[in-house]
Design a protein around this motif. Sequence first.
Motif, PDB file in Angstrom:
ATOM      1  N   MET A   1      55.500 -26.824   3.665  1.00 20.17           N
ATOM      2  CA  MET A   1      54.570 -25.818   3.156  1.00 20.17           C
ATOM      3  C   MET A   1      53.489 -26.500   2.324  1.00 20.17           C
ATOM      4  SD  MET A   1      54.496 -22.362   3.213  1.00 20.17           S
ATOM      5  CE  MET A   1      53.825 -20.954   2.324  1.00 20.17           C
ATOM      6  N   THR A   2      52.228 -26.421   2.777  1.00 23.30           N
ATOM      7  CA  THR A   2      51.136 -27.070   2.057  1.00 23.30           C
ATOM      8  C   THR A   2      50.361 -26.104   1.173  1.00 23.30           C
ATOM      9  OG1 THR A   2      49.699 -26.681   3.959  1.00 23.30           O
ATOM     10  CG2 THR A   2      50.780 -28.833   3.818  1.00 23.30           C
ATOM     11  N   ASN A   3      50.585 -24.784   1.347  1.00 20.65           N
ATOM     12  CA  ASN A   3      49.787 -23.785   0.643  1.00 20.65           C
ATOM     13  C   ASN A   3      48.307 -24.008   0.905  1.00 20.65           C
ATOM     14  OD1 ASN A   3      52.052 -22.501  -0.429  1.00 20.65           O
ATOM     15  ND2 ASN A   3      52.039 -23.762  -2.273  1.00 20.65           N
ATOM     16  N   LEU A   4      47.954 -24.027   2.175  1.00 21.63           N
ATOM     17  CA  LEU A   4      46.586 -24.302   2.617  1.00 21.63           C
ATOM     18  C   LEU A   4      46.040 -23.113   3.393  1.00 21.63           C
ATOM     19  CD1 LEU A   4      44.217 -26.365   3.142  1.00 21.63           C
ATOM     20  CD2 LEU A   4      45.400 -26.892   5.296  1.00 21.63           C
ATOM     21  N   SER A   5      44.848 -22.683   3.011  1.00 16.12           N
ATOM     22  CA  SER A   5      44.123 -21.673   3.773  1.00 16.12           C
ATOM     23  C   SER A   5      43.037 -22.361   4.599  1.00 16.12           C
ATOM     24  CB  SER A   5      43.461 -20.648   2.838  1.00 16.12           C
ATOM     25  OG  SER A   5      44.411 -19.840   2.212  1.00 16.12           O
ATOM     26  N   VAL A   6      43.032 -22.109   5.899  1.00 11.09           N
ATOM     27  CA  VAL A   6      41.941 -22.551   6.763  1.00 11.09           C
ATOM     28  C   VAL A   6      40.971 -21.390   6.880  1.00 11.09           C
ATOM     29  CG1 VAL A   6      41.262 -23.405   9.032  1.00 11.09           C
ATOM     30  CG2 VAL A   6      43.429 -24.145   8.007  1.00 11.09           C
ATOM     31  N   VAL A   7      39.715 -21.630   6.541  1.00 12.04           N
ATOM     32  CA  VAL A   7      38.751 -20.550   6.353  1.00 12.04           C
ATOM     33  C   VAL A   7      37.553 -20.732   7.278  1.00 12.04           C
ATOM     34  CG1 VAL A   7      37.214 -19.455   4.678  1.00 12.04           C
ATOM     35  CG2 VAL A   7      39.471 -20.249   3.954  1.00 12.04           C
ATOM     36  N   TYR A   8      37.109 -19.632   7.880  1.00  7.68           N
ATOM     37  CA  TYR A   8      35.921 -19.609   8.740  1.00  7.68           C
ATOM     38  C   TYR A   8      34.992 -18.482   8.286  1.00  7.68           C
ATOM     39  CZ  TYR A   8      38.859 -22.030  12.266  1.00  7.68           C
ATOM     40  OH  TYR A   8      39.680 -22.901  12.951  1.00  7.68           O
ATOM     41  N   ILE A   9      33.685 -18.674   8.517  1.00  7.62           N
ATOM     42  CA  ILE A   9      32.749 -17.560   8.517  1.00  7.62           C
ATOM     43  C   ILE A   9      32.194 -17.460   9.936  1.00  7.62           C
ATOM     44  CG2 ILE A   9      32.197 -17.754   6.075  1.00  7.62           C
ATOM     45  CD1 ILE A   9      29.552 -19.089   6.846  1.00  7.62           C
ATOM     46  N   SER A  10      31.853 -16.230  10.364  1.00  6.31           N
ATOM     47  CA  SER A  10      31.520 -16.077  11.782  1.00  6.31           C
ATOM     48  C   SER A  10      30.575 -14.921  12.031  1.00  6.31           C
ATOM     49  CB  SER A  10      32.805 -15.851  12.598  1.00  6.31           C
ATOM     50  OG  SER A  10      33.402 -14.606  12.242  1.00  6.31           O
ATOM     51  N   LYS A  11      29.887 -15.035  13.173  1.00  6.22           N
ATOM     52  CA  LYS A  11      29.210 -13.917  13.821  1.00  6.22           C
ATOM     53  C   LYS A  11      28.983 -14.308  15.275  1.00  6.22           C
ATOM     54  CE  LYS A  11      25.458 -10.594  13.832  1.00  6.22           C
ATOM     55  NZ  LYS A  11      24.207 -10.096  13.205  1.00  6.22           N
ATOM     56  N   ASN A  12      29.574 -13.547  16.188  1.00  3.67           N
ATOM     57  CA  ASN A  12      29.452 -13.811  17.630  1.00  3.67           C
ATOM     58  C   ASN A  12      29.757 -15.278  17.944  1.00  3.67           C
ATOM     59  OD1 ASN A  12      28.759 -11.126  18.060  1.00  3.67           O
ATOM     60  ND2 ASN A  12      26.571 -11.535  17.896  1.00  3.67           N
ATOM     61  N   SER A  13      30.958 -15.688  17.584  1.00  5.12           N
ATOM     62  CA  SER A  13      31.342 -17.106  17.631  1.00  5.12           C
ATOM     63  C   SER A  13      32.510 -17.371  18.564  1.00  5.12           C
ATOM     64  CB  SER A  13      31.708 -17.570  16.211  1.00  5.12           C
ATOM     65  OG  SER A  13      30.679 -17.306  15.293  1.00  5.12           O
ATOM     66  N   GLU A  14      32.596 -16.626  19.653  1.00  2.82           N
ATOM     67  CA  GLU A  14      33.776 -16.683  20.501  1.00  2.82           C
ATOM     68  C   GLU A  14      33.908 -17.970  21.316  1.00  2.82           C
ATOM     69  OE1 GLU A  14      33.423 -13.379  23.192  1.00  2.82           O
ATOM     70  OE2 GLU A  14      31.772 -14.287  24.314  1.00  2.82           O
ATOM     71  N   LYS A  15      32.824 -18.698  21.524  1.00  2.00           N
ATOM     72  CA  LYS A  15      32.797 -19.761  22.520  1.00  2.00           C
ATOM     73  C   LYS A  15      33.885 -20.815  22.323  1.00  2.00           C
ATOM     74  CE  LYS A  15      29.646 -22.781  25.001  1.00  2.00           C
ATOM     75  NZ  LYS A  15      28.239 -23.227  25.146  1.00  2.00           N
TER      76      LYS A  15
END
Length: 255
Positions: A1-15
């Motif tokens: 357990m690393t207690n890590l959040s992987v975070v993204y911001i997006s808009k129309n980013s499905e590719k």
Amino acid sequence: MTNLSVVYISKNSEKHLSQSLASVQELADEILLVDCGSTDQTTTIAKNFGARVLHQEWLGFGGQRQFAVKSARYDWILMLDTDEILRPDARKLIFSAIRESSATGFYLLRQNYIGRKPIRYSEWRNDWVLRLFDRRDGCYDTQAKVHESWRGSGPTQRLPGVSIDHYPFAFLKEMLPKLQRYAELNAEKVYARGRFISAWAPMNHGLSAFLRSYILRLGILDGVDGAAIAWTTALGAFMKYAIAREMQLQDKENS
């Protein structure tokens, strides 16, 4: 357990999103995607991978990333773009860095591509980005509309080797719309400084940008792709100062 959040911001980013999410599943204790109104399959893809999805109207790049960081469940953050894929070897390094290092921020080396062709030189070489950090140690500049970066006060380190594969453009023609958007945002930054911009400034900055990218940073060795990067970099620099000068002249006419 690393207690890590992987975070993204997006808009129309499905590719590339599915590949990116798959690359971090073994690492993340949480995957958070902050979306500002996608009309494609972005949020559906994220939810299928077990991500927590939040909606937030666009706050500018700095403001949007800071909102995402504050919304995460854990203090250690890995900030990725939706067109970035984490390499398997990087996962092991990130585990070790969080557990064993005293640093509060880590730079990851990014390999950039046009289509599937890696770019070895020009502006895109040695692309170190600060993406792994303890959010208790800093923040994003919420006023930054473009070129936002994490600002921390603690020690930082570089993780060895390439950590991220980055696929910003499938074709050269996709570079032009982004150039326009960034030129306008960067022009606002230059204009806000309040310094006089001469008639020669756009040309000087454009020419310097081309020579730096194509000659000094050996973009010529990347063939047509290197030339395209150099020319678009130069045009972006030219337009940034040309638009900012135009704004100054409009102010003068209206005063």
